[in-house]
Motif scaffolding. Structure first.
Motif, PDB file in Angstrom:
ATOM      1  N   VAL A 148       0.758  -1.295   0.024  1.00 48.91           N
ATOM      2  CA  VAL A 148      -0.006  -0.128   0.129  1.00 48.91           C
ATOM      3  C   VAL A 148       0.876   1.183   0.025  1.00 48.91           C
ATOM      4  CG1 VAL A 148      -1.806   1.298   1.536  1.00 48.91           C
ATOM      5  CG2 VAL A 148      -1.924  -1.097   1.096  1.00 48.91           C
ATOM      6  N   GLN A 149       2.029   1.220   0.889  1.00 48.53           N
ATOM      7  CA  GLN A 149       2.928   2.366   0.966  1.00 48.53           C
ATOM      8  C   GLN A 149       3.656   2.764  -0.379  1.00 48.53           C
ATOM      9  OE1 GLN A 149       5.393   2.264   4.289  1.00 48.53           O
ATOM     10  NE2 GLN A 149       4.789   4.188   4.756  1.00 48.53           N
ATOM     11  N   GLU A 183       2.468  18.206   1.442  1.00 48.83           N
ATOM     12  CA  GLU A 183       3.202  18.218   2.773  1.00 48.83           C
ATOM     13  C   GLU A 183       2.553  17.045   3.634  1.00 48.83           C
ATOM     14  OE1 GLU A 183       3.600  22.279   0.999  1.00 48.83           O
ATOM     15  OE2 GLU A 183       1.841  21.020   1.434  1.00 48.83           O
ATOM     16  N   LEU A 184       1.375  16.845   3.250  1.00 46.96           N
ATOM     17  CA  LEU A 184       0.635  15.512   4.250  1.00 46.96           C
ATOM     18  C   LEU A 184       1.226  14.277   3.604  1.00 46.96           C
ATOM     19  CD1 LEU A 184      -3.064  16.591   4.352  1.00 46.96           C
ATOM     20  CD2 LEU A 184      -1.064  17.097   6.153  1.00 46.96           C
ATOM     21  N   MET A 185       1.221  14.260   2.481  1.00 43.58           N
ATOM     22  CA  MET A 185       1.797  12.973   1.943  1.00 43.58           C
ATOM     23  C   MET A 185       3.390  12.760   2.385  1.00 43.58           C
ATOM     24  SD  MET A 185       0.840  13.240  -2.164  1.00 43.58           S
ATOM     25  CE  MET A 185      -0.726  13.718  -2.577  1.00 43.58           C
ATOM     26  N   ARG A 221       3.965   9.386   9.191  1.00 44.95           N
ATOM     27  CA  ARG A 221       3.017   8.552   9.842  1.00 44.95           C
ATOM     28  C   ARG A 221       1.960   8.281   8.637  1.00 44.95           C
ATOM     29  NH1 ARG A 221       3.903  12.812  14.595  1.00 44.95           N
ATOM     30  NH2 ARG A 221       4.100  13.931  12.613  1.00 44.95           N
ATOM     31  N   VAL A 222       2.014   9.072   7.518  1.00 46.66           N
ATOM     32  CA  VAL A 222       0.941   8.819   6.370  1.00 46.66           C
ATOM     33  C   VAL A 222       1.264   7.743   5.422  1.00 46.66           C
ATOM     34  CG1 VAL A 222      -0.486   9.988   4.708  1.00 46.66           C
ATOM     35  CG2 VAL A 222       0.092  11.191   6.915  1.00 46.66           C
ATOM     36  N   ARG A 230      -3.650  15.571 -12.077  1.00 49.92           N
ATOM     37  CA  ARG A 230      -2.918  16.816 -12.105  1.00 49.92           C
ATOM     38  C   ARG A 230      -2.262  16.935 -10.672  1.00 49.92           C
ATOM     39  NH1 ARG A 230      -7.736  19.767 -13.850  1.00 49.92           N
ATOM     40  NH2 ARG A 230      -7.659  20.929 -11.817  1.00 49.92           N
ATOM     41  N   ASN A 231      -2.620  15.943  -9.599  1.00 51.49           N
ATOM     42  CA  ASN A 231      -1.923  15.976  -8.294  1.00 51.49           C
ATOM     43  C   ASN A 231      -0.917  14.866  -8.043  1.00 51.49           C
ATOM     44  OD1 ASN A 231      -3.759  17.911  -6.454  1.00 51.49           O
ATOM     45  ND2 ASN A 231      -5.056  17.098  -8.173  1.00 51.49           N
ATOM     46  N   ASN A 232       0.280  15.231  -8.165  1.00 50.27           N
ATOM     47  CA  ASN A 232       1.434  14.180  -8.074  1.00 50.27           C
ATOM     48  C   ASN A 232       1.325  13.353  -6.836  1.00 50.27           C
ATOM     49  OD1 ASN A 232       2.888  16.947  -9.382  1.00 50.27           O
ATOM     50  ND2 ASN A 232       2.402  15.116 -10.501  1.00 50.27           N
ATOM     51  N   GLY A 233       1.353  12.052  -6.848  1.00 47.66           N
ATOM     52  CA  GLY A 233       1.458  11.119  -5.730  1.00 47.66           C
ATOM     53  C   GLY A 233       0.048  10.960  -5.061  1.00 47.66           C
ATOM     54  N   LEU A 234      -0.950  11.700  -5.588  1.00 45.79           N
ATOM     55  CA  LEU A 234      -2.380  11.433  -4.931  1.00 45.79           C
ATOM     56  C   LEU A 234      -2.929  10.198  -5.882  1.00 45.79           C
ATOM     57  CD1 LEU A 234      -4.586  12.460  -3.051  1.00 45.79           C
ATOM     58  CD2 LEU A 234      -5.305  13.796  -4.941  1.00 45.79           C
ATOM     59  N   ILE A 235      -3.485   9.190  -5.319  1.00 47.43           N
ATOM     60  CA  ILE A 235      -3.832   7.957  -6.186  1.00 47.43           C
ATOM     61  C   ILE A 235      -5.434   7.883  -5.833  1.00 47.43           C
ATOM     62  CG2 ILE A 235      -1.718   6.910  -5.780  1.00 47.43           C
ATOM     63  CD1 ILE A 235      -3.001   4.856  -3.725  1.00 47.43           C
ATOM     64  N   ALA A 236      -6.196   7.274  -6.513  1.00 45.17           N
ATOM     65  CA  ALA A 236      -7.739   7.200  -6.555  1.00 45.17           C
ATOM     66  C   ALA A 236      -7.987   6.090  -5.423  1.00 45.17           C
ATOM     67  CB  ALA A 236      -8.171   6.783  -7.707  1.00 45.17           C
ATOM     68  N   SER A 237      -9.241   6.439  -4.679  1.00 44.36           N
ATOM     69  CA  SER A 237      -9.939   5.463  -4.336  1.00 44.36           C
ATOM     70  C   SER A 237     -11.416   5.727  -4.558  1.00 44.36           C
ATOM     71  CB  SER A 237      -9.843   5.378  -2.528  1.00 44.36           C
ATOM     72  OG  SER A 237     -10.749   4.507  -2.058  1.00 44.36           O
ATOM     73  N   PHE A 238     -11.927   5.164  -6.081  1.00 45.45           N
ATOM     74  CA  PHE A 238     -13.245   5.566  -6.449  1.00 45.45           C
ATOM     75  C   PHE A 238     -13.903   4.616  -6.146  1.00 45.45           C
ATOM     76  CE2 PHE A 238     -11.014   8.344  -9.926  1.00 45.45           C
ATOM     77  CZ  PHE A 238     -10.556   9.433  -9.068  1.00 45.45           C
ATOM     78  N   SER A 239     -15.232   4.832  -6.049  1.00 41.31           N
ATOM     79  CA  SER A 239     -16.491   4.027  -5.988  1.00 41.31           C
ATOM     80  C   SER A 239     -17.531   3.932  -7.155  1.00 41.31           C
ATOM     81  CB  SER A 239     -17.260   4.441  -4.898  1.00 41.31           C
ATOM     82  OG  SER A 239     -18.699   3.664  -4.452  1.00 41.31           O
TER      83      SER A 239
END
Length: 295
Positions: free
Chosen positions: A9-10, A225-227, A231-232, A253-262
């Motif tokens: 996951v990480q 910064e949160l990524m 601890r994240v 457009r958001n580097n490092g952000l991955i989907a969790s789509f329903s």
């Protein structure tokens, strides 16, 4: 905590599939899938039909660990089986996909521009069942409907309080304070939310691991910064009502952000499709979401 699953996951490339429609949203999910309410009778039969839908998705050759890191399940799905194995075991052992569980019991009434989670007095019992069923992590949702600082603070404080309870059971909590994509002050609400999350992260013990599930931000890369916080484990994005194409475009457009789509994951899938057509459409959808998640 399963260290192999944590590493996947990480560090893995892919996204988290959300298959966690609960009691209130199940009839709508079935209707979109082409199953009308008059075709089943009672809650048990309804859950049986939705499990059939989820089983079809999970067993599809297109639902592949090459693209999908994890899947979020509803409690009823966790307790059901696929080909004789509990769903979480089937996901991990047969598919190499990490199982998560939705644990919240819905939303409280709107107050201070937000809806916090309803009380969960039986959470520890559910978490123990999740551990017994080999679940890796959990997900719980609140909703923010205006840039109200007091309300957002309350949402985040509740999410982290429950998150620590979940982490103490050896599970990784996905903290999901969703910002309604249709509000006029979305960008302002997201900045307040980011600051509140950062404040709560700073209070966590260094060995606690969490995930964040957030609406795709108005300002690209807002959550960078949160990524980077150790601890994240991962920051994932919900589709929030965006169409599949819009969600993918904004996510990319958001580097490092991955989907969790329903909804964006199951868009266009129906019970009436042949297996060939079902797999082809699901595969096309999965690859599109995957490509948007690896930017």
């Amino acid at each position: 905590m399963n260290k192999e699953q944590l590493e996947r996951v990480q560090s893995g490339q892919g996204f988290i599939a959300a298959l966690d429609q609960s009691g209130g949203s199940t009839p709508k999910a079935l209707l979109e899938y082409g199953v009308k309410e008059d075709s089943y009778s009672g809650e048990e039969e309804m859950y049986g039909r939705v499990h059939d839908m989820r089983t079809r998705i999970i067993k599809s050759p297109s639902f592949d660990s090459k693209y999908i890191l994890g899947a979020i399940l509803f409690e009823n799905t966790m307790d059901r089986k696929i080909d004789g194995e509990y769903t979480a075991d089937y996901l991990w052992e047969k598919k190499g996909i990490v199982p998560f569980l939705k644990v919240d019991k819905g939303l409280a009434d709107l107050e201070n521009g937000v809806q916090v989670m309803k009380s969960m007095p039986e959470l520890n019992d559910l978490l123990q069942r999740a551990v017994d069923r080999h679940i890796f992590g959990t997900k719980m949702r609140s909703v923010i409907k205006e840039a109200n600082a007091a309300g957002i603070q309350k949402v985040v404080e509740q999410q982290f309080e429950v998150g620590k309870q979940i982490a103490a059971m050896g599970l990784v909590p996905i903290i999901e304070p969703e910002v309604d994509i249709n509000i006029s002050d979305k960008a302002e609400a997201e900045q307040i939310l980011k600051d509140e999350i950062a404040a709560q992260l700073a209070k966590l013990d260094s060995d606690v691991k969490i995930m964040l599930k957030l609406s795709i931000p108005t300002q690209d890369n807002l959550y960078k910064e949160l990524m980077e916080d150790p601890r994240v484990v991962r920051v994932v994005a919900l589709s929030g009502g965006y169409s599949q194409s819009d969600a993918n475009e904004k996510l990319s457009r958001n580097n490092g952000l991955i989907a969790s789509f329903s909804r964006a994951l199951s868009q266009g899938l129906t019970a009436q499709q042949t297996e060939e057509d079902f797999d082809a459409l699901l595969g096309h959808t999965i690859k599109g979401i995957y490509e948007a998640s690896i930017t």
